[in-house]
Design a protein around this motif. Structure first.
Motif, PDB file in Angstrom:
ATOM      1  N   PRO A   1      18.615   3.291  -5.158  1.00  0.00           N
ATOM      2  CA  PRO A   1      18.045   4.383  -5.967  1.00  0.00           C
ATOM      3  C   PRO A   1      16.687   4.059  -6.585  1.00  0.00           C
ATOM      4  N   LYS A   2      16.387   2.778  -6.828  1.00  0.00           N
ATOM      5  CA  LYS A   2      15.083   2.389  -7.379  1.00  0.00           C
ATOM      6  C   LYS A   2      14.150   1.880  -6.291  1.00  0.00           C
ATOM      7  N   GLY A   3      14.556   2.024  -5.047  1.00  0.00           N
ATOM      8  CA  GLY A   3      13.786   1.515  -3.929  1.00  0.00           C
ATOM      9  C   GLY A   3      14.094   0.047  -3.691  1.00  0.00           C
ATOM     10  N   ALA A   4      13.674  -0.460  -2.560  1.00  0.00           N
ATOM     11  CA  ALA A   4      13.912  -1.869  -2.219  1.00  0.00           C
ATOM     12  C   ALA A   4      13.061  -2.235  -1.009  1.00  0.00           C
ATOM     13  N   ILE A   5      12.893  -3.528  -0.849  1.00  0.00           N
ATOM     14  CA  ILE A   5      12.255  -4.055   0.354  1.00  0.00           C
ATOM     15  C   ILE A   5      13.206  -5.082   0.952  1.00  0.00           C
ATOM     16  N   ILE A   6      13.591  -4.853   2.181  1.00  0.00           N
ATOM     17  CA  ILE A   6      14.387  -5.830   2.920  1.00  0.00           C
ATOM     18  C   ILE A   6      13.372  -6.628   3.735  1.00  0.00           C
ATOM     19  N   LEU A   7      13.261  -7.906   3.423  1.00  0.00           N
ATOM     20  CA  LEU A   7      12.199  -8.729   3.995  1.00  0.00           C
ATOM     21  C   LEU A   7      12.777  -9.885   4.789  1.00  0.00           C
ATOM     22  N   THR A   8      12.197 -10.108   5.954  1.00  0.00           N
ATOM     23  CA  THR A   8      12.541 -11.275   6.766  1.00  0.00           C
ATOM     24  C   THR A   8      11.256 -12.036   7.064  1.00  0.00           C
ATOM     25  N   VAL A   9      11.284 -13.340   6.798  1.00  0.00           N
ATOM     26  CA  VAL A   9      10.165 -14.227   7.105  1.00  0.00           C
ATOM     27  C   VAL A   9      10.669 -15.243   8.115  1.00  0.00           C
TER      28      VAL A   9
ATOM     29  N   ILE B   1       6.365 -11.534   9.591  1.00  0.00           N
ATOM     30  CA  ILE B   1       7.021 -10.821   8.501  1.00  0.00           C
ATOM     31  C   ILE B   1       7.548  -9.496   9.026  1.00  0.00           C
ATOM     32  N   THR B   2       8.798  -9.230   8.747  1.00  0.00           N
ATOM     33  CA  THR B   2       9.407  -7.947   9.068  1.00  0.00           C
ATOM     34  C   THR B   2       9.964  -7.363   7.780  1.00  0.00           C
ATOM     35  N   GLY B   3       9.719  -6.086   7.565  1.00  0.00           N
ATOM     36  CA  GLY B   3      10.212  -5.487   6.335  1.00  0.00           C
ATOM     37  C   GLY B   3      10.583  -4.030   6.490  1.00  0.00           C
ATOM     38  N   GLU B   4      11.521  -3.621   5.668  1.00  0.00           N
ATOM     39  CA  GLU B   4      11.884  -2.219   5.527  1.00  0.00           C
ATOM     40  C   GLU B   4      11.638  -1.853   4.071  1.00  0.00           C
ATOM     41  N   TYR B   5      10.814  -0.854   3.844  1.00  0.00           N
ATOM     42  CA  TYR B   5      10.461  -0.410   2.502  1.00  0.00           C
ATOM     43  C   TYR B   5      11.205   0.890   2.218  1.00  0.00           C
ATOM     44  N   PHE B   6      12.252   0.807   1.388  1.00  0.00           N
ATOM     45  CA  PHE B   6      13.019   1.983   0.985  1.00  0.00           C
ATOM     46  C   PHE B   6      12.332   2.593  -0.236  1.00  0.00           C
ATOM     47  N   LEU B   7      11.846   3.796  -0.076  1.00  0.00           N
ATOM     48  CA  LEU B   7      11.077   4.449  -1.129  1.00  0.00           C
ATOM     49  C   LEU B   7      11.918   4.652  -2.395  1.00  0.00           C
ATOM     50  N   PRO B   8      11.300   4.462  -3.574  1.00  0.00           N
ATOM     51  CA  PRO B   8      12.039   4.637  -4.828  1.00  0.00           C
ATOM     52  C   PRO B   8      12.221   6.111  -5.209  1.00  0.00           C
ATOM     53  N   ASP B   9      11.474   7.003  -4.559  1.00  0.00           N
ATOM     54  CA  ASP B   9      11.596   8.436  -4.809  1.00  0.00           C
ATOM     55  C   ASP B   9      11.011   9.162  -3.601  1.00  0.00           C
ATOM     56  N   ASN B  10      10.833  10.447  -3.717  1.00  0.00           N
ATOM     57  CA  ASN B  10      10.350  11.224  -2.569  1.00  0.00           C
ATOM     58  C   ASN B  10       8.841  11.455  -2.558  1.00  0.00           C
ATOM     59  N   ARG B  11       8.105  10.762  -3.442  1.00  0.00           N
ATOM     60  CA  ARG B  11       6.645  10.908  -3.437  1.00  0.00           C
ATOM     61  C   ARG B  11       6.039  10.228  -2.211  1.00  0.00           C
TER      62      ARG B  11
END
Length: 146
Positions: free
Chosen positions: A133-141, A81-91
């Protein structure tokens, strides 16, 4: 999309079972809730909504969307599994809290038989972006190659 982004996406999907952009799941702290008077846990309403969303996505995956060729993941097959987690805010956020909710949702949706099949994980936490803007996960399996 720029040529470099398209090239990266093309390289990601070459051997992938799945390459998808997903909504951010609730953290494990909001996905699982304790049952009163017991050590057991139950899925929160927020977790149930996320599970339904992932189940719909998996249904589309099984119909042949998001992938170049359909492949049913067998119970003995090991996954990477490879993923990029784009944060939904700056917390500040824990990366591992997001992965467990995501993997549990995929297991429930029967994308794979059990998340014990995951042999390799590489996740990167990305800063908040106007692109997501709401965050996202780009996922590769993809299949795990030892």
């Amino acid at each position: 999309m720029t040529n470099s982004v398209q090239k990266k996406e093309s390289e990601q999907t070459e051997s992938a079972y799945i390459y998808a952009c997903l909504p951010v799941p609730p953290s494990v702290n909001h996905y699982w809730l304790p049952c009163k008077g017991s050590n057991k846990r139950r899925i929160s309403p927020e977790g149930k909504v996320y599970r339904m969303h992932i189940a719909c996505l998996v249904g589309r995956i099984m119909e042949g969307f998001f992938i170049k060729q359909k492949h049913e993941i067998g119970p003995e097959e090991c996954l990477s599994i490879t993923g990029e987690y784009f944060l939904p805010d700056n917390r500040r956020r824990d990366l591992d809290n997001i992965m467990k909710s995501l993997f549990d949702s995929f297991t429930d949706a029967k994308l794979w038989h059990d998340d014990v099949q995951i042999s390799e994980i590489h996740f990167v936490k990305m800063p908040h972006s106007s692109e997501f803007p709401k965050g996202a996960i780009i996922l590769t399996v993809r299949p795990f190659k030892s």
